[in-house]
Design an enzyme around this catalytic site. Structure first.
Site, short mmCIF file in Angstrom:
data_model
loop_
_atom_site.label_atom_id
_atom_site.label_comp_id
_atom_site.label_asym_id
_atom_site.label_seq_id
_atom_site.Cartn_x
_atom_site.Cartn_y
_atom_site.Cartn_z
N ASP A 13 9.61 -7.49 -2.77
CA ASP A 13 8.32 -7.76 -2.11
C ASP A 13 7.91 -9.19 -2.16
O ASP A 13 7.96 -9.92 -3.46
CB ASP A 13 7.15 -6.71 -2.66
CG ASP A 13 6.03 -6.68 -1.69
OD1 ASP A 13 5.55 -7.72 -1.42
OD2 ASP A 13 5.68 -5.46 -1.46
N ALA A 55 9.10 -3.01 3.92
CA ALA A 55 8.52 -4.42 4.18
C ALA A 55 8.37 -4.71 5.61
O ALA A 55 9.09 -4.26 6.40
CB ALA A 55 9.40 -5.15 3.58
N ALA A 56 7.17 -5.29 5.98
CA ALA A 56 6.93 -5.84 7.55
C ALA A 56 5.74 -6.52 7.31
O ALA A 56 4.89 -6.57 6.69
CB ALA A 56 6.68 -4.48 8.23
N TYR A 69 5.11 -6.89 17.65
CA TYR A 69 5.20 -6.12 16.41
C TYR A 69 5.67 -4.59 16.88
O TYR A 69 6.64 -4.05 16.19
CB TYR A 69 3.61 -5.82 15.80
CG TYR A 69 3.77 -4.48 14.94
CD1 TYR A 69 4.17 -4.94 13.62
CD2 TYR A 69 3.41 -3.37 15.20
CE1 TYR A 69 3.96 -4.04 12.72
CE2 TYR A 69 3.17 -2.55 14.36
CZ TYR A 69 3.62 -2.58 13.05
OH TYR A 69 3.46 -1.63 11.99
N PHE A 97 0.97 -1.17 0.08
CA PHE A 97 -0.02 0.12 -0.01
C PHE A 97 0.87 1.09 -0.08
O PHE A 97 0.80 2.05 -1.00
CB PHE A 97 -0.80 0.05 1.27
CG PHE A 97 -1.62 1.36 1.67
CD1 PHE A 97 -2.12 2.35 0.63
CD2 PHE A 97 -1.67 1.50 3.06
CE1 PHE A 97 -2.65 3.26 1.11
CE2 PHE A 97 -2.27 2.82 3.39
CZ PHE A 97 -2.84 3.67 2.32
N ARG A 131 -7.83 7.96 16.73
CA ARG A 131 -6.59 7.89 16.02
C ARG A 131 -6.33 9.16 15.13
O ARG A 131 -7.15 9.88 14.74
CB ARG A 131 -6.93 6.83 14.91
CG ARG A 131 -6.93 5.23 15.57
CD ARG A 131 -5.75 4.92 16.53
NE ARG A 131 -5.86 3.56 16.99
CZ ARG A 131 -6.18 3.11 18.20
NH1 ARG A 131 -6.52 4.37 18.93
NH2 ARG A 131 -6.11 2.09 18.64
N ARG A 163 -9.73 -5.58 21.80
CA ARG A 163 -8.87 -6.66 21.40
C ARG A 163 -7.50 -6.58 22.13
O ARG A 163 -7.15 -5.21 22.41
CB ARG A 163 -8.55 -6.87 19.81
CG ARG A 163 -9.54 -7.39 19.12
CD ARG A 163 -9.32 -7.22 17.55
NE ARG A 163 -9.10 -5.80 16.97
CZ ARG A 163 -8.82 -5.42 16.08
NH1 ARG A 163 -9.08 -6.54 15.00
NH2 ARG A 163 -8.69 -4.10 15.40
N PHE A 175 -14.55 -3.05 17.58
CA PHE A 175 -13.93 -3.51 18.92
C PHE A 175 -13.78 -2.67 19.85
O PHE A 175 -12.87 -1.68 19.77
CB PHE A 175 -12.78 -4.33 18.57
CG PHE A 175 -12.71 -5.38 17.38
CD1 PHE A 175 -12.91 -6.75 18.02
CD2 PHE A 175 -12.45 -5.06 16.13
CE1 PHE A 175 -13.16 -7.97 17.12
CE2 PHE A 175 -12.33 -6.31 15.20
CZ PHE A 175 -12.72 -7.67 15.86
N GLY A 217 1.24 -7.31 -0.33
CA GLY A 217 1.09 -6.45 -1.70
C GLY A 217 0.53 -7.02 -2.93
O GLY A 217 0.49 -8.22 -2.84
#
Length: 311
Positions: free
Chosen positions: A32, A77-78, A146, A12, A214, A273, A207, A37
């Site tokens: 990737d 990348a993650a 994470y 993204f 945010r 959560r 949730f 992706g």
């Protein structure tokens, strides 16, 4: 013209960055594994080379770095999922930390002369710290694998940059949204999930009670910040929040989106959560001092996002 590496470049944020780099005339190599992706996110251009590889493939990454001798490196990348990191802590650690440190080690060991390396960290590192807005010098309290990996890799990138003379910078993304978010991904952002619920007239799950806030930042503003900190400034060895500087509740976002789309969303509530943060938004003064000017408020960004989905 620069030679650029973008890990996670078919994702993204990565693909939106690639668009910007291509427009600027750069030669871009994308690595990737397409776990999140899509190859179709990348424009058809002779300026792009795409490798469907994992950044955990050390042999491949070493050969690529030594052969190409990049000017700029963007580590995007993650496995970008808090929940997934709780379920698979070591597997996600290999991607979110070890692979990035290996890239840094190759640069150090072979004295590769790069102009700038940028690592994408996350607002998740602030954890349960109740201070608002979140500042770069706020206390960090990473609550999940994470967040731990993001913060520790951020420190590796910044402090090893200082120690070994590697020009590095890091950014802490808040809640990024915009075209090319993958709604089929289990790691998809909440706005992508809301969009799919609107399109398919399906139920959307909140949730918690929906009052959680945010900092939703449009992807074009994120790309602006990334390019600013790498190509348009000499700043090194620092970390920057990347957000809109505003905060809205999930219920406010849903209401705004319903008005834009002309649809009422069917909502069900579930318990909050584990690992989710109640409130979070960015202090972006430090980034604005460098020249960052966010263009998209939530209403403007949502309109563009909705238009891209209809198209």
């Amino acid at each position: 013209m620069s030679k650029v590496l973008v890990t996670g470049g078919a994702g993204f944020i990565g693909s939106n960055l690639v668009d910007n780099l291509i427009t600027g005339g750069d030669q871009v190599i994308v690595v990737d594994d397409l776990s999140m992706g899509l190859a179709t996110n990348l424009p058809k251009s002779q300026q792009i080379k795409f490798y469907q590889k994992s950044i955990t493939n050390h042999e491949f990454m070493k050969e690529l770095l030594l052969r190409e001798k990049f000017d700029y490196i963007y580590l995007l990348a993650a496995v970008a999922s808090v929940a997934d990191s709780v379920e698979r802590p070591y597997e996600t650690h290999q991607i979110n930390q070890e692979a990035n440190i290996y890239i840094l080690e190759i640069i150090r060991k072979y004295h590769l002369k790069i102009k700038k390396l940028l690592f994408s960290s996350s607002a998740a590192i602030y954890g349960s710290n109740s201070e608002l807005p979140k500042k770069e010098n706020s206390i960090v309290d990473p609550l999940t694998p994470y967040a731990i990996d993001k913060f520790s890799t951020e420190r590796f990138v910044i402090d090893c940059g200082k120690l070994y003379g590697i020009p590095t910078v890091a950014v802490r993304f808040f809640n990024v949204y915009g075209p090319r978010q993958n709604p089929k991904s289990p790691y998809s952002g909440v706005l992508s999930l809301i969009s799919q619920a609107i399109i398919h007239r399906s139920t959307f799950t909140i949730f918690g009670d929906g009052t959680q806030t945010r900092d939703f930042v449009f992807v074009d503003d994120v790309v602006q910040a990334i390019v600013l900190l790498t190509k348009e400034s000499e700043i090194v060895h620092q970390v920057f929040n990347v957000g809109s500087g505003e905060h809205v509740s999930l219920l406010q976002v849903i209401n705004a989106y319903e008005i834009i789309a002309g649809v009422s969303l069917r909502i069900v509530n579930r318990p909050q959560r584990v690992g989710d943060i109640k409130n979070s938004y960015a202090d972006i003064d430090k980034l604005m001092e460098v020249g960052y000017k966010p263009i998209f408020d939530i209403s403007k960004g949502l309109k563009l996002y909705w238009e891209s989905l209809k198209d």
